[in-house]
Design a protein around this motif. Structure first.
Motif, PDB file in Angstrom:
ATOM      1  N   LEU A 111       3.264  21.739  77.637  1.00 61.44           N
ATOM      2  CA  LEU A 111       4.207  22.855  77.727  1.00 61.44           C
ATOM      3  C   LEU A 111       3.678  24.098  77.019  1.00 61.44           C
ATOM      4  O   LEU A 111       3.865  25.226  77.488  1.00 61.44           O
ATOM      5  N   LEU A 112       3.029  23.895  75.885  1.00 58.71           N
ATOM      6  CA  LEU A 112       2.504  25.043  75.143  1.00 58.71           C
ATOM      7  C   LEU A 112       1.267  25.629  75.807  1.00 58.71           C
ATOM      8  O   LEU A 112       1.089  26.856  75.833  1.00 58.71           O
ATOM      9  N   SER A 120       1.868  28.111  78.851  1.00 60.55           N
ATOM     10  CA  SER A 120       2.671  29.330  78.675  1.00 60.55           C
ATOM     11  C   SER A 120       1.931  30.578  79.139  1.00 60.55           C
ATOM     12  O   SER A 120       2.507  31.427  79.834  1.00 60.55           O
ATOM     13  N   GLN A 121       0.666  30.692  78.800  1.00 61.63           N
ATOM     14  CA  GLN A 121      -0.091  31.868  79.211  1.00 61.63           C
ATOM     15  C   GLN A 121      -0.250  31.912  80.737  1.00 61.63           C
ATOM     16  O   GLN A 121      -0.174  32.977  81.350  1.00 61.63           O
ATOM     17  N   GLN A 173       1.855  30.743  82.950  1.00 58.78           N
ATOM     18  CA  GLN A 173       3.132  31.107  83.550  1.00 58.78           C
ATOM     19  C   GLN A 173       3.401  32.603  83.425  1.00 58.78           C
ATOM     20  O   GLN A 173       3.883  33.237  84.366  1.00 58.78           O
ATOM     21  N   LEU A 174       3.066  33.185  82.284  1.00 56.36           N
ATOM     22  CA  LEU A 174       3.252  34.626  82.128  1.00 56.36           C
ATOM     23  C   LEU A 174       2.318  35.403  83.049  1.00 56.36           C
ATOM     24  O   LEU A 174       2.693  36.455  83.592  1.00 56.36           O
ATOM     25  N   LEU A 197       6.103  25.864  85.429  1.00 58.42           N
ATOM     26  CA  LEU A 197       6.896  25.267  84.362  1.00 58.42           C
ATOM     27  C   LEU A 197       7.309  23.839  84.726  1.00 58.42           C
ATOM     28  O   LEU A 197       7.314  22.942  83.875  1.00 58.42           O
ATOM     29  N   LEU A 235      11.325  33.747  79.991  1.00 58.36           N
ATOM     30  CA  LEU A 235      10.163  32.894  79.796  1.00 58.36           C
ATOM     31  C   LEU A 235       9.542  33.117  78.417  1.00 58.36           C
ATOM     32  O   LEU A 235       9.093  32.166  77.766  1.00 58.36           O
ATOM     33  N   THR A 236       9.528  34.348  77.952  1.00 50.13           N
ATOM     34  CA  THR A 236       8.991  34.625  76.620  1.00 50.13           C
ATOM     35  C   THR A 236       9.837  33.958  75.540  1.00 50.13           C
ATOM     36  O   THR A 236       9.310  33.361  74.577  1.00 50.13           O
ATOM     37  N   HIS A 277       9.094  30.205  75.500  1.00 44.36           N
ATOM     38  CA  HIS A 277       7.829  29.867  74.858  1.00 44.36           C
ATOM     39  C   HIS A 277       7.921  30.013  73.336  1.00 44.36           C
ATOM     40  O   HIS A 277       7.373  29.186  72.588  1.00 44.36           O
ATOM     41  N   GLU A 278       8.603  31.064  72.868  1.00 43.20           N
ATOM     42  CA  GLU A 278       8.747  31.253  71.430  1.00 43.20           C
ATOM     43  C   GLU A 278       9.546  30.117  70.787  1.00 43.20           C
ATOM     44  O   GLU A 278       9.202  29.641  69.690  1.00 43.20           O
ATOM     45  N   ARG A 323       7.306  27.005  70.585  1.00 42.69           N
ATOM     46  CA  ARG A 323       6.335  27.108  69.504  1.00 42.69           C
ATOM     47  C   ARG A 323       7.002  26.929  68.147  1.00 42.69           C
ATOM     48  O   ARG A 323       6.432  26.309  67.230  1.00 42.69           O
TER      49      ARG A 323
END
Length: 235
Positions: free
Chosen positions: A124-125, A128-129, A131-132, A151, A215-216, A219-220, A223
């Motif tokens: 998942l981590l 993230s990049q 997906q963005l 995702l 989405l941001t 992800h935050e 993390r």
């Protein structure tokens, strides 16, 4: 059998047993009522017949009002056997009735379950990049669909089981809710995906910006959860 019927059977069986016991051990019962004594003289018996009377080998009651003698040993034995069987049946019914009345579900006290939040999978981590990057390329509709599908792929890579009746969107939402994330951002991102996938109207840059914010935030949150679990910053 309901409790009302069981109680009725208990009463009936007890009545039968009582009657049998009274019959077996009670006094002899007179079958005919003695004739009342009128105080007058009784008529003389008729003269005997000229023929010779045959004396029977066994005398039987002649209906003179005399009580019967005690029961024969065989009849008394039968009565006692029936009484014992009836008592056994009554006891069995009473025991069944008591068990049906007083039976209660047994509740076993258990300690509260200790649920441990699983660690955030690296899949998942790491995605993230990607997906963005997918979200900023192409038309807003295609970008939103591509980011959500990425995702879903990352959620499936975690290895968490999927329910047979779940759609891929429902599965992804349930997997991500395993951690402390913002539910509103995830719900809004899923709504944008359904709108982009199944609607016919045009999606604008505002839809893209909403998806980017959701989405941001997602992800935050992931993390943050990973950092709290390991105690070390996660890149």
């Amino acid at each position: 059998m309901s409790r009302r019927w069981v109680a009725a059977w208990v009463v009936a069986a007890a009545t039968v047993v009582t009657a049998l016991l009274l019959t077996a051990v009670g006094d002899p019962v007179q079958l005919m009522t003695p004739r009342p004594d009128t105080g007058g003289s009784r008529p003389a018996p008729p003269p005997p017949l000229p023929t010779t009377a045959v004396t029977p080998s066994r005398a039987f009651p002649t209906g003179t009002g005399e009580p019967l003698g005690p029961l024969s040993p065989f009849v008394a034995l039968i009565v006692q056997i029936v009484a014992v069987l009836a008592i056994v049946v009554v006891l069995g019914v009473i025991i069944a009735f008591i068990r049906s009345v007083w039976r209660r579900p047994q509740l076993v006290a258990r300690a509260a379950a200790d649920f441990v939040t699983p660690e955030v999978p690296d899949e998942l981590l790491a995605a993230s990049q990607e997906q963005l990057a997918l979200l900023v390329e192409g038309e807003p509709r295609n970008a939103i669909v591509a980011a959500w599908l990425s995702l879903e792929t990352a959620a499936a890579a975690t290895g968490l089981p999927r329910e047979p009746a779940e759609t891929s969107t429902e599965y992804t939402t349930r997997v991500l809710h395993s951690w402390d994330i913002d539910p509103r951002s995830l719900a809004d991102l899923a709504t944008l995906y359904r709108e982009a996938r199944f609607s016919r109207h045009a999606l604008t840059e505002e839809h893209r910006r909403r998806a980017m914010r959701d989405l941001t935030t997602l992800h935050e949150d992931l993390r943050r959860v990973a950092t709290e679990a390991t105690g070390a910053p996660t890149t």
